[in-house]
Design an enzyme around this catalytic site. Structure first.
Site, PDB file in Angstrom:
ATOM      1  N   THR A   1       1.016  -1.183   0.186  1.00 33.33           N
ATOM      2  CA  THR A   1      -0.094   0.125  -0.066  1.00 33.33           C
ATOM      3  C   THR A   1       0.818   1.274  -0.038  1.00 33.33           C
ATOM      4  O   THR A   1       2.076   1.310   0.635  1.00 33.33           O
ATOM      5  CB  THR A   1      -0.836   0.041   1.239  1.00 33.33           C
TER       6      THR A   1
ATOM      7  N   THR B   1      -0.905   1.481   6.803  1.00 34.42           N
ATOM      8  CA  THR B   1      -0.555   0.263   5.962  1.00 34.42           C
ATOM      9  C   THR B   1      -0.502  -0.778   6.926  1.00 34.42           C
ATOM     10  O   THR B   1      -0.068  -0.754   8.173  1.00 34.42           O
ATOM     11  CB  THR B   1       0.618   0.679   4.976  1.00 34.42           C
TER      12      THR B   1
HETATM   13  N1  ASP Z   1      -3.871  -2.468   4.294  1.00 41.17           N
HETATM   14  C1  ASP Z   1      -3.939  -3.218   3.269  1.00 41.17           C
HETATM   15  C2  ASP Z   1      -5.091  -4.259   3.182  1.00 41.17           C
HETATM   16  O1  ASP Z   1      -5.135  -4.798   4.155  1.00 41.17           O
HETATM   17  C3  ASP Z   1      -2.614  -3.899   2.837  1.00 41.17           C
HETATM   18  C4  ASP Z   1      -1.391  -2.872   2.811  1.00 41.17           C
HETATM   19  O2  ASP Z   1      -1.230  -2.219   3.741  1.00 41.17           O
HETATM   20  O3  ASP Z   1      -0.648  -3.129   1.852  1.00 41.17           O
HETATM   21  O4  ASP Z   1      -5.599  -4.441   2.170  1.00 41.17           O
END
Ligand code: ASP
Length: 256
Positions: free
Chosen positions: A99, A150
């Site tokens: 992310t 994230t």
């Molecule tokens: N937060 C994102 C999700 O749960 C994943 C990420 O942070 O890369 O989809």
């Protein structure tokens, strides 16, 4: 999310169309709504002039095939038969998520934030993570500050972390302290047996330009490395080593 006017736009469940964050911006600027999902978000994007494009690359297809072959039947059952699910938590590995969260402050003192992702890998179709949810993946209060996050969205979205970071700054915390407090809150809520596979990171930008960040583990993205976050100012781009939160302390050394 745009500070002036407390504006926000989101999309989720988009397939076959790139540049989701730009589509989210159109939701914010061109509709009376905040959040569009699935096929109707896709139709909206096409009407707005975005081009459809197959997002499945050959390496992505092979990674999926490899993952599927390495799982037990019950772990992939949710892709084959919607009546049967594994309750095993999805693991957060360096390869399984990516992310981008960002916060910005302009010369007029206005704040904005963005968060964009394809979400954690190997999820059940239809699953939405924290990233497009206002207050979870990102939040802006133009009088206070901005935050983005994230990590393991299935846990993070239950703690409204970005909102909490901004609220912490409103209550007087420094940006880094605000991130640390929010992650401690999260870790109190997440069952301890999940901490091993678990990761979350937050960035914060206060109205006066002060920045901060924190994560739940040192190698948030790459094991055996201290995680880093970037800040950009008149002095240029700086990569900073992030602190991480353990039970009662804030540390910058690597996990054991
Ligand atoms: N937060 C994102 C999700 O749960 C994943 C990420 O942070 O890369 O989809």
């Amino acid at each position: 999310m745009n500070g002036p006017g407390h504006q926000a736009g989101s999309v989720a469940g988009l397939a076959g169309i790139p540049r989701a964050i730009s589509i989210a911006r159109r939701v914010m600027e061109n509709t009376p709504h905040t959040f569009l999902v699935g096929e109707n978000a896709h139709s909206f994007a096409v009407r707005e002039g975005f081009l459809e494009q197959d997002q499945l690359t050959e390496s992505g297809r092979q990674a999926w095939q490899h993952w599927k072959e390495s799982q037990t039947a019950s772990e992939v059952a949710h892709f084959e038969d919607n009546r049967s699910y594994s309750t095993t938590p999805v693991l957060l590995t360096p390869e399984s998520h990516d992310t981008i969260g960002l916060c910005a402050l302009d010369q007029q003192g206005n704040l904005a934030a963005g968060c964009t992702t394809s979400g954690m890998a190997w999820k059940i179709p239809g699953r939405v993570g924290d990233s497009p949810i206002i207050g979870s993946g990102l939040y802006v209060d133009n009088e206070v500050g901005a935050a983005a996050g994230t990590g393991h969205g299935d846990e993070m979205m239950k703690a409204c972390l970005s909102y909490r970071v901004v609220l912490n700054m409103e209550r007087g915390m420094e940006p880094q302290e605000a991130c640390v407090e929010a992650l401690r809150y999260l870790m109190r809520k997440v069952p301890p047996e999940l901490h091993q596979n678990y990761g979350a990171a937050l960035i914060a930008l206060r109205k006066d330009g002060m920045t901060g960040a924190a994560a739940t583990r040192s190698g948030f993205k790459a094991p055996n490395q201290i995680w880093q976050w970037a800040s950009m100012s008149d002095e240029g781009l700086v990569l900073r080593e992030g602190v991480y939160v353990s039970e009662n302390t804030i540390e910058t050394k690597l996990d054991e």
